[in-house]
Design a protein around this motif. Structure first.
Motif, mmCIF file in Angstrom:
data_model
loop_
_atom_site.group_PDB
_atom_site.id
_atom_site.type_symbol
_atom_site.label_atom_id
_atom_site.label_comp_id
_atom_site.label_asym_id
_atom_site.label_seq_id
_atom_site.Cartn_x
_atom_site.Cartn_y
_atom_site.Cartn_z
ATOM 1 N N THR A 19 19.804 114.267 -4.198
ATOM 2 C CA THR A 19 19.547 113.425 -2.984
ATOM 3 C C THR A 19 21.107 112.173 -2.485
ATOM 4 O OG1 THR A 19 19.073 111.657 -4.323
ATOM 5 C CG2 THR A 19 17.164 113.039 -3.699
ATOM 6 N N THR A 20 21.783 112.829 -0.794
ATOM 7 C CA THR A 20 22.350 111.897 -0.659
ATOM 8 C C THR A 20 22.458 111.902 1.152
ATOM 9 O OG1 THR A 20 25.066 112.099 -0.216
ATOM 10 C CG2 THR A 20 23.588 114.587 0.199
ATOM 11 N N ASN A 21 23.082 110.293 1.129
ATOM 12 C CA ASN A 21 22.530 109.457 2.530
ATOM 13 C C ASN A 21 24.276 109.260 2.835
ATOM 14 O OD1 ASN A 21 21.812 107.985 -0.057
ATOM 15 N ND2 ASN A 21 22.088 107.111 1.734
ATOM 16 N N PRO A 22 24.530 108.573 4.240
ATOM 17 C CA PRO A 22 25.255 108.171 4.268
ATOM 18 C C PRO A 22 25.538 107.075 3.580
ATOM 19 C CG PRO A 22 23.926 108.725 6.497
ATOM 20 C CD PRO A 22 23.235 108.893 5.138
ATOM 21 N N ILE A 23 26.857 106.735 2.664
ATOM 22 C CA ILE A 23 27.113 105.365 2.345
ATOM 23 C C ILE A 23 28.466 104.856 3.165
ATOM 24 C CG2 ILE A 23 25.973 106.160 0.333
ATOM 25 C CD1 ILE A 23 28.646 107.300 -1.224
ATOM 26 N N PRO A 24 28.642 103.809 2.412
ATOM 27 C CA PRO A 24 29.659 103.036 3.432
ATOM 28 C C PRO A 24 31.116 104.245 2.795
ATOM 29 C CG PRO A 24 28.479 100.980 2.381
ATOM 30 C CD PRO A 24 28.293 102.809 1.981
ATOM 31 N N SER A 25 31.332 104.788 1.901
ATOM 32 C CA SER A 25 32.569 105.256 0.654
ATOM 33 C C SER A 25 32.847 106.768 2.475
ATOM 34 C CB SER A 25 32.453 105.813 -0.182
ATOM 35 O OG SER A 25 31.257 106.650 -0.257
ATOM 36 N N PRO A 37 33.691 109.093 5.019
ATOM 37 C CA PRO A 37 33.415 110.403 4.702
ATOM 38 C C PRO A 37 33.795 111.010 3.385
ATOM 39 C CG PRO A 37 35.602 110.505 6.524
ATOM 40 C CD PRO A 37 35.210 109.483 6.117
ATOM 41 N N SER A 38 34.876 109.948 1.833
ATOM 42 C CA SER A 38 35.359 110.382 1.246
ATOM 43 C C SER A 38 34.037 111.201 0.246
ATOM 44 C CB SER A 38 35.529 109.557 0.671
ATOM 45 O OG SER A 38 35.946 109.149 -0.405
ATOM 46 N N THR A 39 33.887 112.241 -0.065
ATOM 47 C CA THR A 39 33.201 112.895 -0.855
ATOM 48 C C THR A 39 33.990 112.650 -2.668
ATOM 49 O OG1 THR A 39 34.839 114.556 -0.833
ATOM 50 C CG2 THR A 39 33.114 114.692 0.637
ATOM 51 N N GLN A 40 34.170 111.641 -3.197
ATOM 52 C CA GLN A 40 34.533 110.641 -4.584
ATOM 53 C C GLN A 40 32.995 111.060 -5.299
ATOM 54 O OE1 GLN A 40 37.936 111.736 -5.723
ATOM 55 N NE2 GLN A 40 36.739 111.430 -7.442
ATOM 56 N N GLN A 46 19.713 106.892 8.760
ATOM 57 C CA GLN A 46 19.413 105.828 8.732
ATOM 58 C C GLN A 46 19.854 104.615 9.786
ATOM 59 O OE1 GLN A 46 21.560 107.161 6.057
ATOM 60 N NE2 GLN A 46 21.013 105.003 4.664
ATOM 61 N N PRO A 47 18.649 103.677 10.442
ATOM 62 C CA PRO A 47 19.654 103.126 11.634
ATOM 63 C C PRO A 47 20.622 102.450 11.281
ATOM 64 C CG PRO A 47 16.937 103.073 10.976
ATOM 65 C CD PRO A 47 17.613 103.757 10.260
ATOM 66 N N GLU A 48 20.760 101.471 10.624
ATOM 67 C CA GLU A 48 21.870 100.821 10.273
ATOM 68 C C GLU A 48 23.330 102.119 10.137
ATOM 69 O OE1 GLU A 48 20.068 100.498 6.290
ATOM 70 O OE2 GLU A 48 19.532 101.550 8.586
ATOM 71 N N TYR A 49 23.159 103.426 9.965
ATOM 72 C CA TYR A 49 24.334 103.384 9.744
ATOM 73 C C TYR A 49 24.759 105.012 10.668
ATOM 74 C CZ TYR A 49 26.221 102.418 5.294
ATOM 75 O OH TYR A 49 26.537 101.747 4.432
ATOM 76 N N ARG A 63 27.378 106.234 12.362
ATOM 77 C CA ARG A 63 28.922 107.261 11.591
ATOM 78 C C ARG A 63 28.186 108.228 11.062
ATOM 79 N NH1 ARG A 63 30.415 104.006 7.048
ATOM 80 N NH2 ARG A 63 32.270 105.397 6.872
ATOM 81 N N ALA A 64 27.834 108.044 12.082
ATOM 82 C CA ALA A 64 27.541 110.136 12.112
ATOM 83 C C ALA A 64 28.282 110.902 12.347
ATOM 84 C CB ALA A 64 26.773 109.908 13.636
ATOM 85 N N ASP A 65 29.267 110.530 12.817
ATOM 86 C CA ASP A 65 30.602 112.089 12.873
ATOM 87 C C ASP A 65 31.258 111.362 11.368
ATOM 88 O OD1 ASP A 65 30.151 112.284 15.556
ATOM 89 O OD2 ASP A 65 32.528 110.677 16.372
ATOM 90 N N ASP A 66 31.174 110.774 11.105
ATOM 91 C CA ASP A 66 32.075 110.517 8.833
ATOM 92 C C ASP A 66 30.682 110.818 8.834
ATOM 93 O OD1 ASP A 66 33.928 109.206 9.506
ATOM 94 O OD2 ASP A 66 33.313 107.311 9.725
ATOM 95 N N TYR A 67 29.911 111.088 9.228
ATOM 96 C CA TYR A 67 28.556 111.582 8.282
ATOM 97 C C TYR A 67 28.722 113.314 8.272
ATOM 98 C CZ TYR A 67 24.624 112.501 5.013
ATOM 99 O OH TYR A 67 23.157 112.437 4.708
#
Length: 255
Positions: A35-41, A43-46, A74-77, A80-84
């Motif tokens: 499972t994955t979702n937007p996180i601070p890092s 668009p890095s995939t590391q 999630q609302p707070e991200y 960051r839609a483009d980064d996601y």
């Protein structure tokens, strides 16, 4: 972290009820759902790359089908839609170029549904009886006898949910406020510790357990928010043996 290159090791072979359970046979019985979702890092995939790479220290995981399911934003991200989207595209681009992403399918949630909703979407694409629920920021740093664990779960239906612990299992260790107890399933293939704490941290389970027992109780919220309080309530009302049989939750490992 120390990683093993793809297919560089072999697991133990077992014969159970006349059938051989080697790496290939076990790989055909289990699907990894990450499972994955937007996180601070992003668009890095590391982070997820390291996580998927770490699967390959377990031979059957290296061979089996893998699903990466992307939760919605999630609302707070929302900013960051483009980064996601870039993050998704980078991962999609690895399918044909990177050995750690072979035999991998991507599933995309249309909206934010938490981990339970993401898993529910992913299992629509599962055809195996066993699952490994894997979170994108967890790395496997020790070997496990997955083949032996699958044989144990086939022999003993009481074992339904086996978590890979983040801590050492010791008699005095409190896991979700309940002392864990050693329990060795028959046949004595792998060491398991019975626990009355339910967590969605990395675990081996069954498709049936998720479809019939877990997901109907979660209502698209974090799974442990629903399951752990229910387990504690069941323990209080009906006792340890009933709760253990009902929820079937164990920790893999020995002290």
């Amino acid at each position: 972290w120390v990683f093993i290159e793809p297919f560089s090791c072999e697991g133990k072979d077992y014969v159970y009820k006349g059938r051989l359970y080697d790496d290939r046979a076990v790989a055909d019985l289990i699907t990894v759902i990450t499972t994955t979702n937007p996180i601070p890092s992003i668009p890095s995939t590391q982070i997820i790359y390291n996580s998927q790479k770490s699967l390959f220290r377990i031979p059957a995981f290296a061979l089996c089908k893998k699903i990466i399911v992307f939760d919605g934003i999630q609302p707070e991200y929302e900013s960051r839609a483009d980064d996601y989207e870039k993050y998704k595209q980078k991962l999609v681009g690895l399918i044909n170029t990177d050995p750690y992403f072979t035999n991998t399918e991507f599933v995309f949630c249309k909206e934010w549904v938490h981990i339970s909703g993401a898993v529910q979407e992913a299992i629509k694409h599962v055809t195996t009886p066993f699952l490994f629920i894997h979170q994108h920021d967890f790395d496997l740093i020790q070997d496990i006898d997955l083949n032996g664990l699958i044989v144990t779960m086939l022999e003993n239906p009481r074992v339904k949910h086996v978590r890979l612990n983040q801590n050492m299992c010791v008699d005095s260790y409190l896991e979700y406020d309940i002392v864990v107890m050693p329990f060795y399933a028959e046949p004595n293939v792998v060491p398991l510790w019975s626990t009355c704490g339910w967590s969605d941290n990395d675990h081996i389970t069954t498709l049936e357990y998720y479809k019939d027992f877990v997901l109907p109780r979660c209502n698209h919220q974090p799974m442990e928010w629903a399951m752990d309080p229910l387990l504690k309530q069941t323990l209080s009302l009906y006792g340890l043996d009933f709760a253990s049989r009902r929820f079937g939750t164990y920790i893999y490992g020995r002290s």
